[in-house]
Design an enzyme around this catalytic site. Sequence first.
Site, short mmCIF file in Angstrom:
data_model
loop_
_atom_site.label_atom_id
_atom_site.label_comp_id
_atom_site.label_asym_id
_atom_site.label_seq_id
_atom_site.Cartn_x
_atom_site.Cartn_y
_atom_site.Cartn_z
N LYS A 59 0.85 -1.20 0.00
CA LYS A 59 0.00 0.00 0.00
C LYS A 59 0.89 1.24 0.00
O LYS A 59 1.91 1.27 0.71
CB LYS A 59 -0.90 -0.02 1.24
CG LYS A 59 -1.91 1.12 1.31
CD LYS A 59 -2.80 1.01 2.56
CE LYS A 59 -3.87 2.08 2.59
NZ LYS A 59 -4.77 1.97 3.76
N SER A 112 -9.82 2.04 2.68
CA SER A 112 -8.92 2.79 1.84
C SER A 112 -7.84 1.96 1.15
O SER A 112 -7.17 2.47 0.26
CB SER A 112 -8.24 3.87 2.69
OG SER A 112 -7.41 3.27 3.68
N SER A 169 -10.25 -0.19 6.94
CA SER A 169 -9.65 -0.10 5.60
C SER A 169 -8.95 -1.34 5.09
O SER A 169 -8.52 -1.36 3.94
CB SER A 169 -8.66 1.05 5.56
OG SER A 169 -9.35 2.25 5.38
N1 GLN Z 1 -13.34 4.58 5.95
C1 GLN Z 1 -12.79 5.06 7.16
C2 GLN Z 1 -12.36 6.51 7.03
O1 GLN Z 1 -12.59 7.04 6.00
C3 GLN Z 1 -11.65 4.19 7.60
C4 GLN Z 1 -10.42 4.44 6.86
C5 GLN Z 1 -9.29 3.57 7.31
O2 GLN Z 1 -9.47 2.57 7.99
N2 GLN Z 1 -8.10 4.02 6.99
O3 GLN Z 1 -11.84 7.10 7.92
#
Ligand code: GLN
Length: 493
Positions: free
Chosen positions: A79, A159, A183
């Site tokens: 990532k 994400s 995410s």
């Molecule tokens: N979807 C969540 C956010 O937008 C979690 C994102 C994540 O786990 N990095 O904050």
Amino acid sequence: MTELTGLSLFDVLEGLERRDFSAVEVTEATISAAESAQGALNCFTCIDGERAVGMARSSDARRAAGKSGVLEGAPIAIKDLFAVRGVETTASSNILKGFRPEYESTVTRKLWDAGAIFFGKTSMDEFAMGSSGETAATGPVINPWRARGSEENLTPGGSSSGSAAALAAGVSYGATGTDTGGSIRQPASFTGLVGVKPTYGRCSRRGVVAFASSLDHPGAFGKTVKDAALLTQVMSGHDPEDSTSLPGAAPDMVSAVSRGVKRLRIGIPGEYRMDGMPPGINALWEKGAQWLKEQGAEITEVSLPMTRYALPAYYIIAPAEASSNLARYDGMRFGLRMEGENLTDTYERTRSAGFGNEVQRRILIGAYVLSAGYYDAYYLKALKVRRKILEDFNQVFANVDAILTPTTPGAAFAIGSKKNADPIEMYLNDIFTATANIAGIPAMSVPAGLDPDGLPLGLQVMTRALDEETLFAVGGALETAADFVDKPDIWWG
Ligand code: GLN
């Protein structure tokens, strides 16, 4: 997908050991699969064939010399939040364009030390803020899965969007992700993969671009539970360079996968039965409980009454920490700089041009909830709720060994369908996942079946802090029963 790229991590490691193929062959197949998937799926921020083949050659030499590591010769996608020395690391943001770290994240160093091959970085929601991969500076990431009979592009979740899309497309043998509110687990559920977020502090945050430091968890994606266990195992361990890193050695996660669930007590929290959830999800959840029961586990209803406050607390704490963490991007030290008339003007121009809309929204929310006059009403209250959520889990874990829930309230959705709507609609994706980040406990998504449109759905397992062994035991039992072998039809590349 060639025969080689279709293999699991364990299969490819065994094939390498048997000399069925070399690391160079596996790596070349991976690079060509990555290049042919990239045009349609947009899942990489960079593909580095040259470095990959160089690493593969050294890997073959190590194997020939009898010095193989546990991941020897296996390409792993990274990532774009993890610093890889000398490779552009952008967090999919314009503000970090051109940033080439001089250091290596602890997690990626551990992977390379174990013999894994770096071949590219995967796209993501900008600074890991999002649930769809649509906020990436390089454009939306596309899910290799499509609904039956449809050509509509779906999101792979987020994400860690590119990691999930690439692995589900058969590119790579595993991938890293980070999970701050879901995410890793939500994209795993949307793409038919296993996604693991271990205990907070199990995998070092050193060299991982910070979003919300008290909630950020590096973790792994695997095609199977055992693959995810091996990757998590390699990525884990104490790191003196991360002050929140857990002391001591990580448990043996790989052996735990086949341990079974006999006499384990599994809790089903009533509060996760949400109104308006597609009926398929409830049915799958019940099936999951039944599968565990048939393998000797005991199923009990449990209550986590504070669940309804988890998302509001998360969307105060995460932006608060983000607004503080992202203050460092000011055009002076990293990446983008937009020259202004004076210092303040340079800051403003750089930050306005460098950050996308969602990141700016989070910084504004965070600055607001931390500002004098609102701090007590929002931030401090959210921290108290956080404590209550932790107490809920502690109480439940006094009586059960694991908790079973759906991972997400729905399957993968269409690109664009939630992007311009009320941001809360997007935030609701994390409703089942954010609690585990707030409490810092291990959690995993395991592919459990297909919805009526033929899209994958995952079930989530959560266990006590530090108890990754039970997490993998339950995950392994679910995987055996679900026997999820479906793959997306190949329409790309
Ligand atoms: N979807 C969540 C956010 O937008 C979690 C994102 C994540 O786990 N990095 O904050």
